[in-house]
Design an enzyme around this catalytic site. Structure first.
Site, mmCIF file in Angstrom:
data_model
loop_
_atom_site.group_PDB
_atom_site.id
_atom_site.type_symbol
_atom_site.label_atom_id
_atom_site.label_comp_id
_atom_site.label_asym_id
_atom_site.label_seq_id
_atom_site.Cartn_x
_atom_site.Cartn_y
_atom_site.Cartn_z
ATOM 1 N N CYS A 92 0.836 -1.205 0.000
ATOM 2 C CA CYS A 92 0.000 0.000 0.000
ATOM 3 C C CYS A 92 0.864 1.245 0.000
ATOM 4 O O CYS A 92 0.391 2.337 -0.263
ATOM 5 C CB CYS A 92 -0.906 0.001 1.207
ATOM 6 S SG CYS A 92 0.038 -0.021 2.719
ATOM 7 N N GLU A 140 -5.763 2.291 -8.605
ATOM 8 C CA GLU A 140 -4.690 1.548 -7.938
ATOM 9 C C GLU A 140 -4.484 0.256 -8.718
ATOM 10 O O GLU A 140 -5.423 -0.514 -8.897
ATOM 11 C CB GLU A 140 -5.112 1.220 -6.496
ATOM 12 C CG GLU A 140 -4.065 0.423 -5.759
ATOM 13 C CD GLU A 140 -4.469 0.066 -4.335
ATOM 14 O OE1 GLU A 140 -5.636 -0.338 -4.119
ATOM 15 O OE2 GLU A 140 -3.615 0.175 -3.445
HETATM 16 P P1 NAD Z 1 -9.482 -6.542 -0.124
HETATM 17 O O1 NAD Z 1 -10.178 -5.249 0.066
HETATM 18 O O2 NAD Z 1 -9.900 -7.408 -1.267
HETATM 19 O O3 NAD Z 1 -9.656 -7.467 1.192
HETATM 20 C C1 NAD Z 1 -9.352 -6.991 2.476
HETATM 21 C C2 NAD Z 1 -10.117 -7.815 3.504
HETATM 22 O O4 NAD Z 1 -11.519 -7.593 3.332
HETATM 23 C C3 NAD Z 1 -9.913 -9.317 3.375
HETATM 24 O O5 NAD Z 1 -9.851 -9.882 4.659
HETATM 25 C C4 NAD Z 1 -11.147 -9.796 2.624
HETATM 26 O O6 NAD Z 1 -11.528 -11.111 2.957
HETATM 27 C C5 NAD Z 1 -12.203 -8.816 3.065
HETATM 28 N N1 NAD Z 1 -13.182 -8.537 2.009
HETATM 29 C C6 NAD Z 1 -12.982 -8.580 0.662
HETATM 30 N N2 NAD Z 1 -14.109 -8.235 0.016
HETATM 31 C C7 NAD Z 1 -15.033 -7.954 0.951
HETATM 32 C C8 NAD Z 1 -16.391 -7.537 0.902
HETATM 33 N N3 NAD Z 1 -17.002 -7.333 -0.244
HETATM 34 N N4 NAD Z 1 -17.044 -7.347 2.068
HETATM 35 C C9 NAD Z 1 -16.427 -7.545 3.246
HETATM 36 N N5 NAD Z 1 -15.144 -7.937 3.353
HETATM 37 C C10 NAD Z 1 -14.450 -8.148 2.224
HETATM 38 O O7 NAD Z 1 -7.920 -6.214 -0.178
HETATM 39 P P2 NAD Z 1 -6.724 -7.167 -0.586
HETATM 40 O O8 NAD Z 1 -6.776 -7.416 -2.053
HETATM 41 O O9 NAD Z 1 -6.624 -8.322 0.339
HETATM 42 O O10 NAD Z 1 -5.478 -6.203 -0.239
HETATM 43 C C11 NAD Z 1 -4.999 -5.228 -1.098
HETATM 44 C C12 NAD Z 1 -5.623 -3.874 -0.823
HETATM 45 O O11 NAD Z 1 -5.371 -3.472 0.523
HETATM 46 C C13 NAD Z 1 -5.017 -2.777 -1.689
HETATM 47 O O12 NAD Z 1 -6.059 -1.935 -2.117
HETATM 48 C C14 NAD Z 1 -4.078 -2.055 -0.740
HETATM 49 O O13 NAD Z 1 -3.807 -0.707 -1.063
HETATM 50 C C15 NAD Z 1 -4.838 -2.148 0.530
HETATM 51 N N6 NAD Z 1 -3.943 -1.948 1.667
HETATM 52 C C16 NAD Z 1 -3.987 -0.742 2.289
HETATM 53 C C17 NAD Z 1 -3.131 -0.490 3.330
HETATM 54 C C18 NAD Z 1 -3.155 0.833 4.031
HETATM 55 O O14 NAD Z 1 -2.446 0.963 5.001
HETATM 56 N N7 NAD Z 1 -3.943 1.804 3.616
HETATM 57 C C19 NAD Z 1 -2.223 -1.479 3.765
HETATM 58 C C20 NAD Z 1 -2.212 -2.704 3.101
HETATM 59 C C21 NAD Z 1 -3.083 -2.931 2.051
#
Ligand code: NAD
Length: 501
Positions: free
Chosen positions: A284, A387
């Site tokens: 991120c 992104e």
């Molecule tokens: P994601 O949003 O797909 O999933 C994150 C979490 O949410 C997971 O545990 C997943 O099971 C759950 N989830 C997914 N879809 C959902 C829904 N519709 N309803 C409820 N829960 C749901 O993210 P990812 O692909 O695992 O990770 C990458 C993303 O995380 C990137 O966008 C990255 O920028 C972000 N990120 C942000 C930071 C920060 O500090 N801002 C840090 C790390 C990652």
């Protein structure tokens, strides 16, 4: 045919098998093979984890600070001894190279070290004699059961931004890790238990959105910390807030690195390549857009291309590898599709990573994508507005620092940014004007230390608290103000007026 392992939950201080009716694949990203299945919790399995945490809360909230500290120190010792094992588990499911995974473990461990200072961090204020014979003081108390929902890209560090502090503050915790790399969370829970953490204080529930949605509406969950993509962060923030919970939801990012013409361009190119392609761009805080000011662009691009040619792709088992595969085939295809979109939009594809060489795994069906570089990217292009979360760097050319700042401030995300320059006044102006939560000056990935707080602005954060540091302590505690009198009761009388001093 051998039966696949079903990765379980951790509830009440032990591994608990999930039901096999709903599950998802966990890949080895370096080969593309499915190595296990992970159980997807049903709402009643989530309830069991929350119930365990709620039961444990009554005694954990009153546990002495010295005991909590001792457990945290013991946990730190275990992590120190076995950090490499944890890193191997991260690499096997996420795909990042081992040195990168070790770095992740180290940054997570720093939060445990911060939490070891909890007796000091929870101190309240005291004022004697605020009125005659009256003292006033404030105390910090835990909020109750906290839920943590975390992304795939840091399966250890991101959960560790949350649970060590929440638990040190006297809360109990239910973690829902990413279903893409769920195993590291089990080790984190098991080792904390081994360090002396009582049953039920830390639970792990595996699953997908069904588990998340149950946590968001569960009446016994008091607070939610989440990190993930922006649409998911928005959904979590809105749903949890609607159900009356305290919530912090960190979202996605598009991080810009400004390179001024007076910067040392070799130093800047090293930084851009490390921060753009490390962990295959799945951070991120990864740099995904370079904003080259004035005549910095051409010589910078030459230097980027030269360095990109030296990056070695490989599985975590290859110690010489700099960059691993992407986490899933679906994600790799999404990132590759952005490369085509960028070409269609008129950006100049300088390096195309779509047919990479992987010397240690020739012919592998892993989720590989090599470093990719675009020049002449315009702010309105899809590849700049979205992104991408992969090894794709864009160069945007601008005339001045003012134009660079305006471009960054117009972007909907505001997680991290950096400026490379030898001009202190320019750096100071940038730091003051830029609408981004974390700023690096000649540092490409300005991830704050555990004793500061981590978090973005704009669509990169929903809620008003960043994680760890002081804001972490604030988020996981409620303050109570006490006004106390131990008077000589002689001369007491009824007075219906509002109390004044
Ligand atoms: P994601 O949003 O797909 O999933 C994150 C979490 O949410 C997971 O545990 C997943 O099971 C759950 N989830 C997914 N879809 C959902 C829904 N519709 N309803 C409820 N829960 C749901 O993210 P990812 O692909 O695992 O990770 C990458 C993303 O995380 C990137 O966008 C990255 O920028 C972000 N990120 C942000 C930071 C920060 O500090 N801002 C840090 C790390 C990652």
């Amino acid at each position: 045919m051998t039966e696949r392992v079903l990765i379980p939950h951790w509830i009440d201080g032990k591994r608990q098998a999930g039901r096999a009716d709903r599950s998802g694949p966990v890949f080895d990203p370096a080969t593309g093979a499915v190595q296990a299945e992970v159980a997807f919790a049903s709402p009643d399995e989530v309830d069991a984890a929350v119930h365990s945490a709620a039961r444990a809360f009554d005694s954990w909230r009153d546990s002495p600070l010295t005991r909590r500290t001792r457990i945290l120190f013991a946990y730190r010792g275990i992590l120190d001894e076995r950090g490499k094992d944890l890193a191997r588990v991260i690499s096997s499911e996420h795909g990042k190279v081992l040195s990168d995974a070790m770095g992740e473990v180290a940054r997570g461990q720093e939060v445990v070290e911060f939490a070891c200072g909890i007796p000091h961090l929870l101190k309240g204020d005291f004022s004697e004699n605020v009125s005659r014979s009256i003292d006033a003081y404030s105390i910090r108390q835990p909020v109750g059961v906290v839920a943590g929902i975390t992304p795939f890209n840091f399966p250890v560090m991101v959960p560790m931004w949350m649970f060590p502090i929440a638990i040190a503050c006297g809360n109990t915790f239910v973690l829902k890790p990413s279903e893409k790399d769920p195993s590291a969370a089990l080790l984190l829970a098991e080792w904390f238990h081994e360090a002396g953490l009582p049953e039920g204080v830390f639970n792990v529930i595996q699953g997908d959105r069904v588990a998340v949605d149950r946590l968001l509406e569960h009446p016994d969950v008091a607070a939610v910390s989440s990190v993930g993509s922006t649409p998911v962060a928005r959904h979590i923030y809105q749903t949890a807030a609607e159900h009356g919970k305290r919530v912090q939801a960190l979202g996605g990012a598009k991080n810009h690195m400004v390179v001024m013409p007076d910067a040392d361009l070799d130093f800047a190119a090293d930084a851009a390549v490390s921060a753009g392609y490390g962990s295959s761009g799945q951070r991120c805080m990864a740099i995904s857009a370079i904003v080259a000011v004035g005549d910095a662009a051409d010589p910078l691009i030459d230097r980027l291309v030269q360095r990109i040619g030296e990056i070695k792709l490989g599985p975590a088992s290859d110690e010489a590898a700099d960059m691993g595969p992407l986490v899933t085939g679906e994600h790799r295809d999404r990132v590759a599709a952005f490369v085509e979109t960028g070409r269609g939009e008129g950006a100049r594809l300088v390096v195309d990573g779509r047919s990479p060489e992987v010397p240690a795994a020739p012919g592998s069906e892993g989720f590989w994508l090599g470093p990719t570089l675009f020049d002449d990217v315009r702010p309105e292009m899809e590849i700049h507005r979205n992104e991408i979360f992969g090894p794709v760097l864009s160069v945007l050319r601008v005339e001045s620092l003012a134009e660079a700042i305006q471009l960054i401030n117009k972007n909907e995300y505001g997680n991290g940014t950096a400026i490379f320059t030898s001009d202190g006044a320019a750096a100071r102006h940038f730091q003051n004007e830029v609408e981004v939560g974390m700023v690096g000056i000649n540092i490409p990935i300005p991830v704050p230390m555990a004793f500061f707080s981590f978090g973005g602005w704009k669509q990169s954060l929903f809620g008003d608290s960043h994680v760890h540091g002081k804001e972490g302590i604030n988020f996981y505690t409620r303050t109570k103000a006490v006004t106390a009198r131990w008077p000589d009761t002689q001369g007491s009388s009824v007075n219906l007026g509002f109390p004044t001093n």
